[in-house]
Design a protein around this motif. Structure first.
Motif, PDB file in Angstrom:
ATOM      1  N   SER A 203       0.825  -1.200   0.000  1.00  0.00           N
ATOM      2  CA  SER A 203       0.000   0.000   0.000  1.00  0.00           C
ATOM      3  C   SER A 203       0.864   1.256   0.000  1.00  0.00           C
ATOM      4  CB  SER A 203      -0.925   0.008   1.224  1.00  0.00           C
ATOM      5  OG  SER A 203      -0.174   0.176   2.413  1.00  0.00           O
ATOM      6  N   PHE A 204       0.252   2.363  -0.347  1.00  0.00           N
ATOM      7  CA  PHE A 204       0.953   3.642  -0.424  1.00  0.00           C
ATOM      8  C   PHE A 204       1.576   3.997   0.923  1.00  0.00           C
ATOM      9  CE2 PHE A 204       1.308   8.230  -0.273  1.00  0.00           C
ATOM     10  CZ  PHE A 204       1.740   8.580  -1.536  1.00  0.00           C
ATOM     11  N   VAL A 205       0.771   3.891   1.987  1.00  0.00           N
ATOM     12  CA  VAL A 205       1.261   4.249   3.330  1.00  0.00           C
ATOM     13  C   VAL A 205       2.367   3.302   3.770  1.00  0.00           C
ATOM     14  CG1 VAL A 205       0.618   4.479   5.752  1.00  0.00           C
ATOM     15  CG2 VAL A 205      -0.930   5.309   3.979  1.00  0.00           C
ATOM     16  N   ALA A 206       2.152   1.990   3.555  1.00  0.00           N
ATOM     17  CA  ALA A 206       3.154   1.007   3.965  1.00  0.00           C
ATOM     18  C   ALA A 206       4.460   1.198   3.212  1.00  0.00           C
ATOM     19  CB  ALA A 206       2.623  -0.408   3.751  1.00  0.00           C
TER      20      ALA A 206
ATOM     21  N   GLN B 281       7.946   1.996   5.034  1.00  0.00           N
ATOM     22  CA  GLN B 281       9.134   1.164   4.862  1.00  0.00           C
ATOM     23  C   GLN B 281      10.330   1.994   4.430  1.00  0.00           C
ATOM     24  OE1 GLN B 281       9.466  -1.461   1.396  1.00  0.00           O
ATOM     25  NE2 GLN B 281      10.002  -3.147   2.769  1.00  0.00           N
ATOM     26  N   ALA B 282      10.111   2.919   3.488  1.00  0.00           N
ATOM     27  CA  ALA B 282      11.206   3.773   3.019  1.00  0.00           C
ATOM     28  C   ALA B 282      11.773   4.607   4.161  1.00  0.00           C
ATOM     29  CB  ALA B 282      10.720   4.685   1.892  1.00  0.00           C
TER      30      ALA B 282
ATOM     31  N   MET C 109       8.222  14.808   2.433  1.00  0.00           N
ATOM     32  CA  MET C 109       8.038  15.683   1.268  1.00  0.00           C
ATOM     33  C   MET C 109       7.734  14.867   0.017  1.00  0.00           C
ATOM     34  SD  MET C 109      11.106  18.432   1.935  1.00  0.00           S
ATOM     35  CE  MET C 109      10.852  19.281   0.382  1.00  0.00           C
ATOM     36  N   LEU C 110       8.424  13.738  -0.161  1.00  0.00           N
ATOM     37  CA  LEU C 110       8.176  12.909  -1.334  1.00  0.00           C
ATOM     38  C   LEU C 110       6.800  12.257  -1.269  1.00  0.00           C
ATOM     39  CD1 LEU C 110       9.529  11.925  -3.951  1.00  0.00           C
ATOM     40  CD2 LEU C 110      10.321   9.922  -2.681  1.00  0.00           C
ATOM     41  N   SER C 111       6.336  11.925  -0.054  1.00  0.00           N
ATOM     42  CA  SER C 111       5.013  11.309   0.086  1.00  0.00           C
ATOM     43  C   SER C 111       3.888  12.279  -0.250  1.00  0.00           C
ATOM     44  CB  SER C 111       4.825  10.780   1.512  1.00  0.00           C
ATOM     45  OG  SER C 111       4.755  11.854   2.442  1.00  0.00           O
TER      46      SER C 111
ATOM     47  N   PHE D 252      12.267  -3.351  -2.496  1.00  0.00           N
ATOM     48  CA  PHE D 252      11.667  -2.625  -1.377  1.00  0.00           C
ATOM     49  C   PHE D 252      11.479  -1.176  -1.807  1.00  0.00           C
ATOM     50  CE2 PHE D 252      16.184  -2.027  -0.840  1.00  0.00           C
ATOM     51  CZ  PHE D 252      16.329  -0.734  -0.378  1.00  0.00           C
ATOM     52  N   CYS D 253      10.775  -0.403  -0.988  1.00  0.00           N
ATOM     53  CA  CYS D 253      10.486   0.990  -1.314  1.00  0.00           C
ATOM     54  C   CYS D 253      11.665   1.859  -0.894  1.00  0.00           C
ATOM     55  CB  CYS D 253       9.209   1.440  -0.604  1.00  0.00           C
ATOM     56  SG  CYS D 253       7.726   0.584  -1.143  1.00  0.00           S
TER      57      CYS D 253
END
Length: 327
Positions: free
Chosen positions: A99-102, A106-107, A168-170, A184-185
């Motif tokens: 998912s987007f949040v996950a 992780q990043a 900021m990237l999110s 991985f992210c």
């Protein structure tokens, strides 16, 4: 990929999840690669856990150096756990959705823990510098309070440096492709998928990564250049050999960690050479954490003695019970 303006992305399709592509592995080799990386992951966890356990149980190892080393091992366990389980799932399924949040979570933890590892390596370098070059002042400077403070500063700096670029990237727009050519992210692949122009965020991340990597590296260079000068001035060859053996394992770990991370992150344009970054990231997340406990334990006589004493304490009661007279 062509970048869009903020107005052009308002009516776009927002990405709710990403697909981790992993490694291009043939179908009949997936199980083999899964088992290989699973064994490497378990061995890394066991090796680092062994260092933590021995440090806590043996009073002879309850010194500043082993406190920092056990903290380093704990952070390493957390670091690889953010990535390797995902890689194992990819080997089993071929691809893995996240998912987007996950993905951004992780990043963040990958970069935060990774930055903390480098600061801990710098602290380990300073510890060796004080122990060898300032032995009379070492007990006073490296008090338990100072050791705890240094570890806290490492965690705080890792958090502060990595939280900003990831947040900021999110906030950027993701309205197009959602396949990440990685296992991985990571920051670079995510920046490459954004529909907006992320050059300012990428440059910020590059500058912060530069501070983390080369800042900690400069501390290590300062420490070990002074250590070499001090060791060369020691009167006996035996003392010189003992001092070099104490620091050689740390230097090996430094070379492995900095070599892989400089290759991955020291590029202003994070979108370049993503495929080669996967192989370098594999070294950083699988190979190096596996070698770290081996290097620190096999080359350390104090750890050898602590392990022998621990094994003898386990075996002795069993031997006594087996030879106890029966009533």
């Amino acid at each position: 990929m062509e970048r869009l303006t903020a107005e052009e992305t308002r009516n776009g399709t927002w990405v709710q999840e990403f697909v981790l592509e992993g490694f291009p592995v043939a179908e009949h080799l997936r199980i083999l690669f899964f088992l290989m990386h699973l064994l490497a992951y378990l061995a890394s966890l066991m090796g680092n856990t062994l260092i933590i356990s021995i440090t806590c149980l043996d009073h002879r190892l309850q010194t500043p150096m082993y406190f920092f080393l056990s903290t380093f091992s704990f952070v390493e366990c957390c670091f690889i756990t953010t990535v390797i389980p995902q890689l194992l799932a990819i080997f089993l399924s071929g691809r893995q959705t996240i998912s987007f949040v996950a993905c951004f979570t992780q990043a963040f933890f990958f970069l935060f823990l990774g930055a903390t590892v480098f600061y801990l390596l710098a602290v380990l370098s300073l510890d060796r510098y004080l122990a060898i070059c300032k032995p009379l002042h070492y007990p006073t400077i490296m008090s338990p309070r100072m050791c705890f403070l240094l570890v806290t500063v490492c965690l705080a700096l890792g958090f502060l440096f990595m939280a900003g670029p990831v947040v900021m990237l999110s906030q950027s727009s993701y309205c197009g492709p959602n396949v990440i050519p990685h296992f991985f992210c990571d920051f670079g692949p995510l920046a490459n998928l954004s529909c907006l122009d992320t050059r300012s965020v990428e440059m910020l991340f590059f500058n912060l990564a530069l501070i983390v990597l080369f800042g900690s590296l400069l501390v290590a260079i300062f420490a070990y250049s002074n250590i070499v000068v001090t060791i060369v001035g020691l009167p006996s060859a035996r003392e010189q050999q003992r001092a070099f053996s104490t620091c050689s394992s740390h230097l090996i770990v430094l070379s492995l960690m900095y070599g892989s991370c400089v290759f991955i992150y020291m590029k202003p344009k994070q979108t370049s050479r993503l495929d080669t970054n996967r192989e370098a990231a594999l070294v950083n997340t699988v190979v190096t954490p596996l070698l770290n406990p081996v290097i620190y334990t096999l080359r350390n006589k104090q750890v050898h003695q602590a392990l022998r004493d621990a094994l003898s304490r386990v075996k002795l009661p069993r031997f006594q019970r087996s030879n106890a007279p029966s009533l």
